[in-house]
Design a protein around this motif. Structure first.
Motif, PDB file in Angstrom:
ATOM      1  N   ASN A  86      13.020   9.653  -4.754  1.00 37.15           N
ATOM      2  CA  ASN A  86      12.961   9.154  -3.300  1.00 37.15           C
ATOM      3  C   ASN A  86      13.307   9.368  -2.715  1.00 37.15           C
ATOM      4  O   ASN A  86      14.813   9.210  -2.836  1.00 37.15           O
ATOM      5  CB  ASN A  86      12.586   7.675  -3.113  1.00 37.15           C
ATOM      6  CG  ASN A  86      12.014   6.905  -3.960  1.00 37.15           C
ATOM      7  OD1 ASN A  86      10.192   7.759  -4.496  1.00 37.15           O
ATOM      8  ND2 ASN A  86      11.813   5.972  -4.700  1.00 37.15           N
ATOM      9  N   ALA A  88      15.143   9.931   1.890  1.00 40.23           N
ATOM     10  CA  ALA A  88      15.337   9.374   2.751  1.00 40.23           C
ATOM     11  C   ALA A  88      16.211   9.929   3.818  1.00 40.23           C
ATOM     12  O   ALA A  88      17.007  10.349   3.810  1.00 40.23           O
ATOM     13  CB  ALA A  88      16.184   7.646   3.413  1.00 40.23           C
ATOM     14  N   VAL A  96      13.832   7.083  10.554  1.00 40.56           N
ATOM     15  CA  VAL A  96      14.081   7.193   9.715  1.00 40.56           C
ATOM     16  C   VAL A  96      13.055   7.661   8.933  1.00 40.56           C
ATOM     17  O   VAL A  96      12.327   7.124   9.536  1.00 40.56           O
ATOM     18  CB  VAL A  96      14.629   6.185   8.456  1.00 40.56           C
ATOM     19  CG1 VAL A  96      14.784   6.471   7.276  1.00 40.56           C
ATOM     20  CG2 VAL A  96      16.765   5.570   9.010  1.00 40.56           C
ATOM     21  N   SER A  98      10.826   8.731   5.500  1.00 36.69           N
ATOM     22  CA  SER A  98      11.389   8.513   3.818  1.00 36.69           C
ATOM     23  C   SER A  98       9.829   8.628   3.129  1.00 36.69           C
ATOM     24  O   SER A  98       9.071   8.235   3.347  1.00 36.69           O
ATOM     25  CB  SER A  98      11.397   6.995   3.429  1.00 36.69           C
ATOM     26  OG  SER A  98      12.424   6.780   2.108  1.00 36.69           O
ATOM     27  N   ALA A 107       9.809   2.146   3.563  1.00 40.22           N
ATOM     28  CA  ALA A 107      10.298   1.734   4.073  1.00 40.22           C
ATOM     29  C   ALA A 107       9.941   0.333   5.673  1.00 40.22           C
ATOM     30  O   ALA A 107       8.813   0.968   6.198  1.00 40.22           O
ATOM     31  CB  ALA A 107      11.011   2.889   5.141  1.00 40.22           C
ATOM     32  N   THR A 112      11.901   3.001  10.197  1.00 40.37           N
ATOM     33  CA  THR A 112      11.080   4.088  10.892  1.00 40.37           C
ATOM     34  C   THR A 112      11.311   3.832  12.069  1.00 40.37           C
ATOM     35  O   THR A 112      10.774   5.020  13.111  1.00 40.37           O
ATOM     36  CB  THR A 112       9.874   4.082   9.445  1.00 40.37           C
ATOM     37  OG1 THR A 112       8.807   2.901  10.363  1.00 40.37           O
ATOM     38  CG2 THR A 112       9.666   4.285   8.779  1.00 40.37           C
ATOM     39  N   MET A 123      22.902   5.151   6.075  1.00 39.29           N
ATOM     40  CA  MET A 123      21.748   4.707   4.973  1.00 39.29           C
ATOM     41  C   MET A 123      22.941   5.410   4.237  1.00 39.29           C
ATOM     42  O   MET A 123      24.282   6.191   4.163  1.00 39.29           O
ATOM     43  CB  MET A 123      21.461   5.820   5.245  1.00 39.29           C
ATOM     44  CG  MET A 123      20.230   5.388   6.170  1.00 39.29           C
ATOM     45  SD  MET A 123      18.882   7.204   5.523  1.00 39.29           S
ATOM     46  CE  MET A 123      19.089   8.852   5.058  1.00 39.29           C
ATOM     47  N   SER A 125      22.287   4.737  -0.625  1.00 39.64           N
ATOM     48  CA  SER A 125      21.414   4.711  -1.276  1.00 39.64           C
ATOM     49  C   SER A 125      22.208   4.684  -2.612  1.00 39.64           C
ATOM     50  O   SER A 125      23.341   4.325  -3.154  1.00 39.64           O
ATOM     51  CB  SER A 125      20.670   6.304  -1.788  1.00 39.64           C
ATOM     52  OG  SER A 125      21.747   7.227  -2.231  1.00 39.64           O
ATOM     53  N   PHE A 130      17.311   2.218  -1.210  1.00 41.52           N
ATOM     54  CA  PHE A 130      17.785   2.352   0.222  1.00 41.52           C
ATOM     55  C   PHE A 130      18.021   1.014   0.863  1.00 41.52           C
ATOM     56  O   PHE A 130      17.812   0.533   1.000  1.00 41.52           O
ATOM     57  CB  PHE A 130      17.009   3.356   0.383  1.00 41.52           C
ATOM     58  CG  PHE A 130      17.013   5.178   0.153  1.00 41.52           C
ATOM     59  CD1 PHE A 130      17.457   5.639   0.636  1.00 41.52           C
ATOM     60  CD2 PHE A 130      15.538   4.956  -0.351  1.00 41.52           C
ATOM     61  CE1 PHE A 130      17.054   7.040  -0.410  1.00 41.52           C
ATOM     62  CE2 PHE A 130      14.943   5.839  -0.756  1.00 41.52           C
ATOM     63  CZ  PHE A 130      16.085   7.561  -0.450  1.00 41.52           C
TER      64      PHE A 130
END
Length: 182
Positions: A86, A88, A96, A98, A107, A112, A123, A125, A130
């Motif tokens: 995945n 982002a 963001v 994703s 997300a 978003t 950010m 991960s 995330f």
């Protein structure tokens, strides 16, 4: 700076990066890379993102959304992260995008389409998840539930109670995200 020839090594397979990463068109020079177990992404100097998957990988989830592939003015991608398969992308406006093959927990709107006082400033991960750190000191999480892992964050970090509880730092590892409060 000139054009660089990058190579990627995945486990025992030596697979070269896509030719447009190694021999970019004008404005498409690679300025950032993100690599995971079996996927890779690049941020180009114009703020766009491209990605690469190994031969034989499923097609599902492997298309870069137009918002990251061809960002509008003020929405250039400034950072790209991967978590398993995945992606982002953090945009310069604090939002963001994703996407991915196994993005079972999408997300949230807080990343978003964040309100002005809640833009994403960083950010992180882990293998499956995330986390986004917002300018108001809260955090948001999303990702995959593979292996029974939950990407749901506790309310202490998603809705900190007052200035004394704001998240000030996040650390990420293979299977963990850790948050430090004030």
């Amino acid at each position: 700076p000139g054009v660089y020839n990058y190579h990627i090594y995945y486990r025992t397979n030596n697979m070269e990066m896509p030719s447009d990463w190694r021999f970019p068109r004008a404005g498409k020079r690679v300025v950032g890379l993100a690599v995971s177990y079996h996927s890779a992404g690049a941020v180009h100097e114009d703020g766009s993102v491209s990605m690469w998957r190994p031969p034989g990988a499923s097609i599902s989830g492997w298309t870069v959304p137009s918002r990251a592939a061809n960002p509008a003015a003020g929405q250039r991608v400034v950072r790209l992260l991967l978590s398993w398969s995945n992606f982002a992308a953090l945009h310069e406006d604090g939002s963001v995008t994703s996407w991915g093959e196994r993005l079972e927990v999408p997300a949230p709107a807080s990343v978003t389409n964040p309100p002005l006082n809640k833009r994403v400033v960083d950010m992180f991960s882990s293998d499956n998840c995330f986390a986004a750190l917002h300018e108001d000191g809260s955090a948001s999480g999303w990702g995959t539930t593979m292996g029974g892992v939950s990407c749901t964050l506790p309310s202490a970090v998603t809705s900190p109670a007052g200035d004394s509880k704001k998240v000030v730092s996040v650390a990420s590892g293979e299977f963990a995200l850790m948050f430090i409060h004030r």
